[in-house]
Design a protein around this motif. Structure first.
Motif, short mmCIF file in Angstrom:
data_model
loop_
_atom_site.label_atom_id
_atom_site.label_comp_id
_atom_site.label_asym_id
_atom_site.label_seq_id
_atom_site.Cartn_x
_atom_site.Cartn_y
_atom_site.Cartn_z
N HIS A 166 1.00 -1.33 -0.09
CA HIS A 166 -0.11 -0.18 -0.21
C HIS A 166 1.01 1.40 0.02
N HIS A 216 -4.50 6.08 -5.46
CA HIS A 216 -6.05 6.16 -5.56
C HIS A 216 -6.48 6.22 -6.67
N GLU A 232 -5.87 1.53 -4.89
CA GLU A 232 -6.67 1.59 -3.94
C GLU A 232 -7.79 2.37 -4.28
N SER A 268 -11.54 0.56 -0.48
CA SER A 268 -11.19 1.47 0.70
C SER A 268 -12.65 2.30 0.87
N HIS A 315 -13.59 5.72 2.15
CA HIS A 315 -13.18 7.08 2.54
C HIS A 315 -14.17 8.21 2.59
N HIS A 374 -7.22 -0.07 5.35
CA HIS A 374 -7.50 0.25 6.92
C HIS A 374 -8.82 0.34 7.20
N ASP A 384 0.97 2.05 3.79
CA ASP A 384 0.34 3.28 3.14
C ASP A 384 1.15 4.41 3.14
ZN LIG Z 1 -7.05 4.87 2.00
#
Ligand SMILES: [Zn+2]
Ligand SMILES: [Zn+2]
Length: 260
Positions: free
Chosen positions: A8, A40, A80, A106, A108, A152, A221
């Protein structure tokens, strides 16, 4: 940490500070066995993510870096990807059009609120309610079948926001769904450097995952080369203490194992 993986990390293509090359050189320096880029990708037009139209650039740059440094370190291609309920078909199309080794799913956003970047809405609901909303969204992401890894897992705690009452039932329910989906959870070491000051997921969460025999992998990350493999010794110690003796590796969206 020699011989380990870090799946990540973000480059300048999304919200990282370094190029693929700078990240790769730092990973070689640290003796990592394998890294995976996971910039991302987001359906919403945000400054911190690649949009669908940018993806050929990313694929080309990954291929270039693999060709240049593949004899020194294994370099995997991940993304991601933000989960949005109701957008599963579009997300699937993005995934299908890329030669990916893995996909991190993910959460977010809760509706239009980017809760890990914007603190202004905390306190609008009770924290119990907030956790419920967040983990119901995670459950939908898990149930979508789109992703290989959950990013996460307990990100909602980032700003040290914790539920008022015991949420064990919600966590157990979530773990059952993860187990059924065959997904992997990353032990994401970035949380230790955030206000919550613990890994994502927490040691208590990790115990629940282990009791459901849910596989884990390891990631930092990173948004900067110096963050690669951050806090890995502590992460390995925690994994072993919890009962994990191997972690997941990815290639071509297939899993294999690495002993720790
Ligand atoms: Zn993230
Ligand atoms: Zn990330």
């Amino acid at each position: 940490m020699r011989g380990l993986v870090d799946y990540h990390m973000h480059s300048v293509l999304s919200d990282g500070t370094a190029t693929y090359e700078e990240m790769t050189l730092a990973a070689i320096e640290k003796g990592l066995l394998e890294i995976g880029f996971s910039d991302h990708v987001c359906l919403k037009p945000v400054s911190w993510a690649m949009q669908e139209v940018d993806l050929p650039v990313m694929t080309r740059q990954i291929k270039e870096i693999q060709d240049k440094y593949g004899h020194l370190i294994n370099i995997r291609y991940g993304i991601e990807l933000d989960f949005f309920p109701g957008k599963e078909e579009r997300l699937q199309r993005i995934i299908n059009n890329l030669p990916l080794d893995y996909v991190i799913g993910s959460v977010h956003f809760l509706d239009s609120w980017n809760f890990d970047g914007d603190e202004s809405f905390y306190g609008k609901w009770s924290n119990d309610h907030l956790y419920e909303i967040y983990f119901r969204m995670v459950q939908q992401a898990v149930g979508s079948g789109l992703f290989d890894t959950i990013g996460h897992l307990d990100l909602i705690k980032k700003f040290a926001v914790y539920p008022e009452s015991d949420q064990r039932k919600l966590y157990q329910e979530t773990a059952v769904l993860i187990r059924e989906s065959g997904m992997v959870v990353e032990l994401n070491t970035a949380g230790l450097d955030k206000p919550c000051a613990e890994f994502y997921p927490s040691p208590q969460w990790l115990e629940i995952l282990h009791s459901h025999e849910i596989p884990v992998t390891l990631s930092s990350d990173s948004h900067h080369p110096r963050q690669l493999a951050r806090h890995y010794q502590q992460a390995i110690d925690l994994l072993k203490k919890t009962g994990y003796h191997q972690i997941v590796r990815y290639q071509g969206r297939k899993k294999s194992w690495l002993k720790i």
